[in-house]
Scaffold this active site. Sequence first.
Site, PDB file in Angstrom:
ATOM      1  N   LYS A   1     -32.302 104.396 -32.860  1.00 50.48           N
ATOM      2  CA  LYS A   1     -31.226 103.628 -32.289  1.00 50.48           C
ATOM      3  C   LYS A   1     -30.121 104.473 -32.214  1.00 50.48           C
ATOM      4  O   LYS A   1     -29.069 104.927 -33.274  1.00 50.48           O
ATOM      5  CB  LYS A   1     -30.705 102.147 -33.167  1.00 50.48           C
TER       6      LYS A   1
ATOM      7  N   ASP B   1     -29.711  96.521 -37.010  1.00 53.26           N
ATOM      8  CA  ASP B   1     -30.872  96.963 -36.022  1.00 53.26           C
ATOM      9  C   ASP B   1     -31.618  98.109 -36.676  1.00 53.26           C
ATOM     10  O   ASP B   1     -32.944  97.948 -36.824  1.00 53.26           O
ATOM     11  CB  ASP B   1     -30.310  97.652 -34.841  1.00 53.26           C
TER      12      ASP B   1
ATOM     13  N   ILE C   1     -39.487  83.725 -32.768  1.00 57.59           N
ATOM     14  CA  ILE C   1     -40.103  84.059 -33.731  1.00 57.59           C
ATOM     15  C   ILE C   1     -39.648  83.484 -34.987  1.00 57.59           C
ATOM     16  O   ILE C   1     -38.539  83.803 -35.334  1.00 57.59           O
ATOM     17  CB  ILE C   1     -40.024  85.749 -33.735  1.00 57.59           C
TER      18      ILE C   1
HETATM   19  N1  LIG Z   1     -37.955  86.407 -30.185  1.00 64.11           N
HETATM   20  C1  LIG Z   1     -37.026  85.732 -30.804  1.00 64.11           C
HETATM   21  N2  LIG Z   1     -37.271  84.708 -31.838  1.00 64.11           N
HETATM   22  C2  LIG Z   1     -36.145  84.425 -32.422  1.00 64.11           C
HETATM   23  N3  LIG Z   1     -34.820  84.758 -32.455  1.00 64.11           N
HETATM   24  C3  LIG Z   1     -34.727  85.822 -31.603  1.00 64.11           C
HETATM   25  C4  LIG Z   1     -35.568  86.432 -30.580  1.00 64.11           C
HETATM   26  N4  LIG Z   1     -34.983  87.429 -30.040  1.00 64.11           N
HETATM   27  C5  LIG Z   1     -33.739  87.273 -30.314  1.00 64.11           C
HETATM   28  N5  LIG Z   1     -33.449  86.378 -31.265  1.00 64.11           N
HETATM   29  C6  LIG Z   1     -32.281  86.341 -31.502  1.00 64.11           C
HETATM   30  O1  LIG Z   1     -31.141  86.798 -31.015  1.00 64.11           O
HETATM   31  C7  LIG Z   1     -30.237  87.922 -31.831  1.00 64.11           C
HETATM   32  C8  LIG Z   1     -30.003  89.099 -30.753  1.00 64.11           C
HETATM   33  O2  LIG Z   1     -31.460  89.662 -30.582  1.00 64.11           O
HETATM   34  P1  LIG Z   1     -31.388  91.110 -30.884  1.00 64.11           P
HETATM   35  O3  LIG Z   1     -30.598  91.577 -32.219  1.00 64.11           O
HETATM   36  O4  LIG Z   1     -32.845  91.546 -30.771  1.00 64.11           O
HETATM   37  O5  LIG Z   1     -30.670  91.370 -29.655  1.00 64.11           O
HETATM   38  P2  LIG Z   1     -30.343  92.811 -28.890  1.00 64.11           P
HETATM   39  O6  LIG Z   1     -30.790  93.158 -27.518  1.00 64.11           O
HETATM   40  O7  LIG Z   1     -31.163  94.022 -29.625  1.00 64.11           O
HETATM   41  O8  LIG Z   1     -28.869  93.270 -29.190  1.00 64.11           O
HETATM   42  P3  LIG Z   1     -27.970  94.606 -29.276  1.00 64.11           P
HETATM   43  O9  LIG Z   1     -27.785  94.944 -27.948  1.00 64.11           O
HETATM   44  O10 LIG Z   1     -26.901  94.119 -30.099  1.00 64.11           O
HETATM   45  O11 LIG Z   1     -28.791  95.404 -30.143  1.00 64.11           O
HETATM   46  C9  LIG Z   1     -31.067  88.030 -33.048  1.00 64.11           C
HETATM   47  O12 LIG Z   1     -30.334  88.197 -34.083  1.00 64.11           O
HETATM   48  C10 LIG Z   1     -31.825  86.491 -32.993  1.00 64.11           C
HETATM   49  O13 LIG Z   1     -31.100  85.670 -33.878  1.00 64.11           O
HETATM   50  C1  LIG Z   2     -22.025  95.311 -30.767  1.00 67.56           C
HETATM   51  C2  LIG Z   2     -23.202  94.738 -29.890  1.00 67.56           C
HETATM   52  N1  LIG Z   2     -24.145  94.130 -30.480  1.00 67.56           N
HETATM   53  C3  LIG Z   2     -24.105  95.925 -28.905  1.00 67.56           C
HETATM   54  N2  LIG Z   2     -24.764  96.725 -30.073  1.00 67.56           N
HETATM   55  C4  LIG Z   2     -23.226  96.871 -28.216  1.00 67.56           C
HETATM   56  C5  LIG Z   2     -22.924  96.122 -26.753  1.00 67.56           C
HETATM   57  C6  LIG Z   2     -22.214  97.149 -25.840  1.00 67.56           C
HETATM   58  C7  LIG Z   2     -21.840  96.201 -24.813  1.00 67.56           C
HETATM   59  C8  LIG Z   2     -21.260  96.788 -23.626  1.00 67.56           C
HETATM   60  C9  LIG Z   2     -20.612  95.728 -22.500  1.00 67.56           C
HETATM   61  O1  LIG Z   2     -19.511  95.187 -22.838  1.00 67.56           O
HETATM   62  O2  LIG Z   2     -21.430  95.897 -21.528  1.00 67.56           O
HETATM   63 MG   LIG Z   3     -30.338  95.341 -31.019  1.00 59.88          MG
END
Ligand SMILES: Nc1ncnc2c1ncn2[C@@H]1O[C@H](COP(=O)(O)OP(=O)(O)OP(=O)(O)O)[C@@H](O)[C@H]1O
Ligand SMILES: C[C@H](N)[C@H](N)CCCCCC(=O)O
Ligand SMILES: [Mg+2]
Length: 235
Positions: free
Chosen positions: A45, A61, A212
């Site tokens: 990450k 993450d 999930i």
């Molecule tokens: N397939 C799924 N099943 C259940 N909950 C989910 C699923 N996908 C996402 N979520 C929920 O949505 C939240 C955000 O998902 P995730 O942290 O994977 O997003 P992300 O795209 O990695 O965000 P970031 O940009 O912050 O890294 C998770 O904490 C969870 O609560």
């Molecule tokens: C803190 C958050 N969960 C992400 N890791 C960072 C998201 C950056 C978003 C930038 C934007 O505003 O488009």
């Molecule tokens: Mg994430």
Amino acid sequence: MDTSKNILLKSLFIAGTDTDVGKTYITAGLAVVLRKMGVDVGVMKPFAAGDAQKKGYKSEDVEILSSAAQTCDPENLVNPQFFLIPASPYTAWKKLKIKPKVSTVLSSFKKLSKLHKVILVEGMGGIMTPILKDYYITNLIKEMKIPTVIVTRSKIGTVNHTVMTVKMCEKYKIPIKGIIINDFESGYPIKDLTRDLQNLTGIKVLGSIPFIQDMSDASLNQIFKKNIDLKLLLK
Ligand SMILES: Nc1ncnc2c1ncn2[C@@H]1O[C@H](COP(=O)(O)OP(=O)(O)OP(=O)(O)O)[C@@H](O)[C@H]1O
Ligand SMILES: C[C@H](N)[C@H](N)CCCCCC(=O)O
Ligand SMILES: [Mg+2]
């Protein structure tokens, strides 16, 4: 059964149409299913942000990804930079006066690539999340020289976000392995969304992941093996 020898994939960038679309969940699931296939998989990450965890990795993450891959690589390689405000690296730089370290990220990626056969790299926010002025997640993917998968939601509004994301990948000449629909909240019927995203973008939908309930190895392995076209993803 070790099927890892016929996997051509080296590394993969898991991009998203936005923050909170499920990049971490999808990356974790892919890490589990690869590991169960006998692949030596690492995770990364490059940039993370928000509240730092008190124990273990600062980034939640990274915690989730490392436990899915069952790796314990040093934090400075897996997550070279963590900003203590929930924002893009660019915004964090302007606010906290801490410059994003792109060269450190790239050298850390190189080192991780020597430790594992496949590295799954999770993005941050959407692909036009700014890192430096005129340097976005797209530029980082280009410099890493790896293909990407686009994680998108199923909720209404996702078609616009997905088409825009694909078009930006094309503008930056980033190879796209496919789209994964994260169907964790109600939205379009998956059959319709798959049809339309494929027709509108020309990019294959590799599958969709349901809500999930259980993030255990067995659960993630079963869900991802069942719902993702791994042959297409790993070729
Ligand atoms: N397939 C799924 N099943 C259940 N909950 C989910 C699923 N996908 C996402 N979520 C929920 O949505 C939240 C955000 O998902 P995730 O942290 O994977 O997003 P992300 O795209 O990695 O965000 P970031 O940009 O912050 O890294 C998770 O904490 C969870 O609560
Ligand atoms: C803190 C958050 N969960 C992400 N890791 C960072 C998201 C950056 C978003 C930038 C934007 O505003 O488009
Ligand atoms: Mg994430």
